[in-house]
Design an enzyme around this catalytic site. Structure first.
Site, PDB file in Angstrom:
ATOM      1  N   ILE A 104       0.826  -1.206   0.000  1.00 24.93           N
ATOM      2  CA  ILE A 104       0.000   0.000   0.000  1.00 24.93           C
ATOM      3  C   ILE A 104       0.860   1.256   0.000  1.00 24.93           C
ATOM      4  O   ILE A 104       0.438   2.297  -0.537  1.00 24.93           O
ATOM      5  CB  ILE A 104      -0.997   0.004   1.185  1.00 24.93           C
ATOM      6  CG1 ILE A 104      -1.990   1.162   1.053  1.00 24.93           C
ATOM      7  CG2 ILE A 104      -0.260   0.057   2.521  1.00 24.93           C
ATOM      8  CD1 ILE A 104      -2.795   1.181  -0.224  1.00 24.93           C
ATOM      9  N   GLU A 162      -7.808  -2.326   5.131  1.00 22.47           N
ATOM     10  CA  GLU A 162      -7.680  -2.896   6.474  1.00 22.47           C
ATOM     11  C   GLU A 162      -6.493  -3.852   6.567  1.00 22.47           C
ATOM     12  O   GLU A 162      -5.944  -4.307   5.561  1.00 22.47           O
ATOM     13  CB  GLU A 162      -8.953  -3.646   6.857  1.00 22.47           C
ATOM     14  CG  GLU A 162      -9.525  -4.578   5.799  1.00 22.47           C
ATOM     15  CD  GLU A 162      -8.609  -5.702   5.349  1.00 22.47           C
ATOM     16  OE1 GLU A 162      -7.975  -6.332   6.226  1.00 22.47           O
ATOM     17  OE2 GLU A 162      -8.530  -5.963   4.131  1.00 22.47           O
ATOM     18  N   GLY A 304      -5.616  -7.284   0.460  1.00 16.48           N
ATOM     19  CA  GLY A 304      -6.170  -6.361   1.443  1.00 16.48           C
ATOM     20  C   GLY A 304      -5.337  -5.107   1.529  1.00 16.48           C
ATOM     21  O   GLY A 304      -4.734  -4.672   0.541  1.00 16.48           O
ATOM     22  N   GLU A 305      -5.317  -4.480   2.699  1.00 14.54           N
ATOM     23  CA  GLU A 305      -4.592  -3.241   3.006  1.00 14.54           C
ATOM     24  C   GLU A 305      -4.836  -2.127   1.996  1.00 14.54           C
ATOM     25  O   GLU A 305      -3.977  -1.259   1.784  1.00 14.54           O
ATOM     26  CB  GLU A 305      -3.089  -3.509   3.192  1.00 14.54           C
ATOM     27  CG  GLU A 305      -2.301  -3.936   1.982  1.00 14.54           C
ATOM     28  CD  GLU A 305      -0.841  -4.314   2.282  1.00 14.54           C
ATOM     29  OE1 GLU A 305       0.060  -3.799   1.574  1.00 14.54           O
ATOM     30  OE2 GLU A 305      -0.604  -5.113   3.210  1.00 14.54           O
ATOM     31  N   GLY A 306      -6.012  -2.127   1.353  1.00  9.94           N
ATOM     32  CA  GLY A 306      -6.353  -1.055   0.423  1.00  9.94           C
ATOM     33  C   GLY A 306      -5.688  -1.151  -0.928  1.00  9.94           C
ATOM     34  O   GLY A 306      -5.817  -0.240  -1.761  1.00  9.94           O
TER      35      GLY A 306
END
Length: 338
Positions: A104, A162, A304-306
């Site tokens: 990210i 997240e 994940g993690e945007g």
């Protein structure tokens, strides 16, 4: 400033959702018809430009300031072996975000997004929601407000993501309780558990749904009973963004699960949201279909993690650039009869 001073304030905000500026969206449609291209030839890019015009209240929207907000939390349900990684990895990944070494970091930089990472009480996991509510009312309200706090009125876009070991189990429980269906329709491999791990997760979600079956079905109660701090924070950010008219770009299954309880109470909550991508987690496509959200991308991502949403932010920038910078037929002295 506290955005949601009480559960009642949160519920009142969810019940009273502002809409986009219909006149600005109409003006953007007129501009699209005047640009030097066949009508509809830019496909989804045209729709995105009109969407942003409505929420920005101007026919030629811009992304002057945009933010990626990543929330991290730990989950008591990991005691049941639902993840391929231990809960300690959550804090380790937050440290990786801080040092600039995660996906990210690279992707938000490439998309021109300011990056904010909010770690929510990682030393205090939520309760095991198969035997108790994941959070108290006060804890859930705090998480909602910590999410709301990252949304500034001058943002043109907020990208949400997240990090949290065990949170794909919470996401599956949120979807099952909010939208129905068997646990097996929502549970997937998450961080990479095998078939036995998926079966274990499914059994855990079944137990959680049964344990909370008699509890109120409100968005708040669903979030606090089977959610997680980071997922509740995403829900708070989504609702605060709606209050401020800031478009939201959602990431994968876990991020999108935060809107499921809100949509169960008020389906209109999705109107200011865009699905950045459809992840490889099996429940994500089902969730997007039920929410009526069409993803921009489908790249087989499941990090994940945007990360997927950050990639999609570049598509949005392209959509607004072509909408703003293309010449009209009149300006270019081109026949409009293409």
């Amino acid at each position: 400033m506290t955005s949601f001073a009480s559960v009642h304030a949160f519920e009142a905000a969810l019940a009273d959702l502002r809409g986009p500026d219909a006149d600005a969206a109409a003006d953007a449609r007129v501009r699209q018809a005047e640009l030097t291209k066949p009508a509809g030839s830019l496909g989804r890019l045209e729709d995105l430009a009109i969407f942003f015009a409505g929420w920005q209240g101007r026919a030629r929207p811009q992304i002057d300031r945009a933010r990626a907000a990543i929330f991290a939390g730990n989950h008591g349900v990991t005691v049941h072996g639902v993840s391929a990684f231990p809960p300690s990895v959550t804090a380790q990944m937050v440290a990786n975000f801080a040092s600039g070494g995660a996906a990210i970091n690279a992707l938000s930089g490439a998309a021109g997004l300011d990056l904010t990472v909010v770690a929510l009480d990682l030393d205090r996991p939520t309760a095991d929601f198969t035997v108790d509510a994941a959070m108290s009312e006060a804890e859930c309200l705090d998480a909602l407000n910590r999410g709301a706090a990252v949304v500034d009125a001058d943002l043109a876009l907020i990208v949400l993501g997240e990090m949290g070991i065990g949170n794909s189990t919470a996401a599956a429980a949120l979807c099952a309780r909010s939208l129905g269906g068997d646990a097996s329709e929502w549970v997937g491999p998450g961080t990479g558990v095998d078939g036995h791990g998926v079966a274990r997760k499914t059994a855990v979600v079944d137990r959680a749904i049964a344990f909370h079956a008699d509890a109120p079905r409100s968005a708040f109660e669903t979030l606090r009973r089977v959610g997680g701090r980071e997922i509740a924070a995403i829900a708070g950010a989504i609702l605060r963004a709606r209050q401020l008219g800031v478009p939201v770009l959602l990431d994968g299954f876990i991020c999108t699960s935060a809107i499921a309880p809100l949509a169960a109470d008020n389906a209109a909550i999705t109107a200011h949201c865009i699905a950045g991508h459809c992840s490889a987690e099996p429940g994500h496509k089902r969730l997007l279909d039920l929410l009526g959200l069409q993803p921009i991308l489908a790249l087989g991502m499941r990090l994940g993690e945007g990360s997927g949403a950050a990639v999609a932010a570049n598509i949005i920038r392209s959509a607004l650039a072509v909408h703003d910078r293309m010449a009209t037929f009149a300006e270019a002295e081109v026949s409009a009869s293409l």
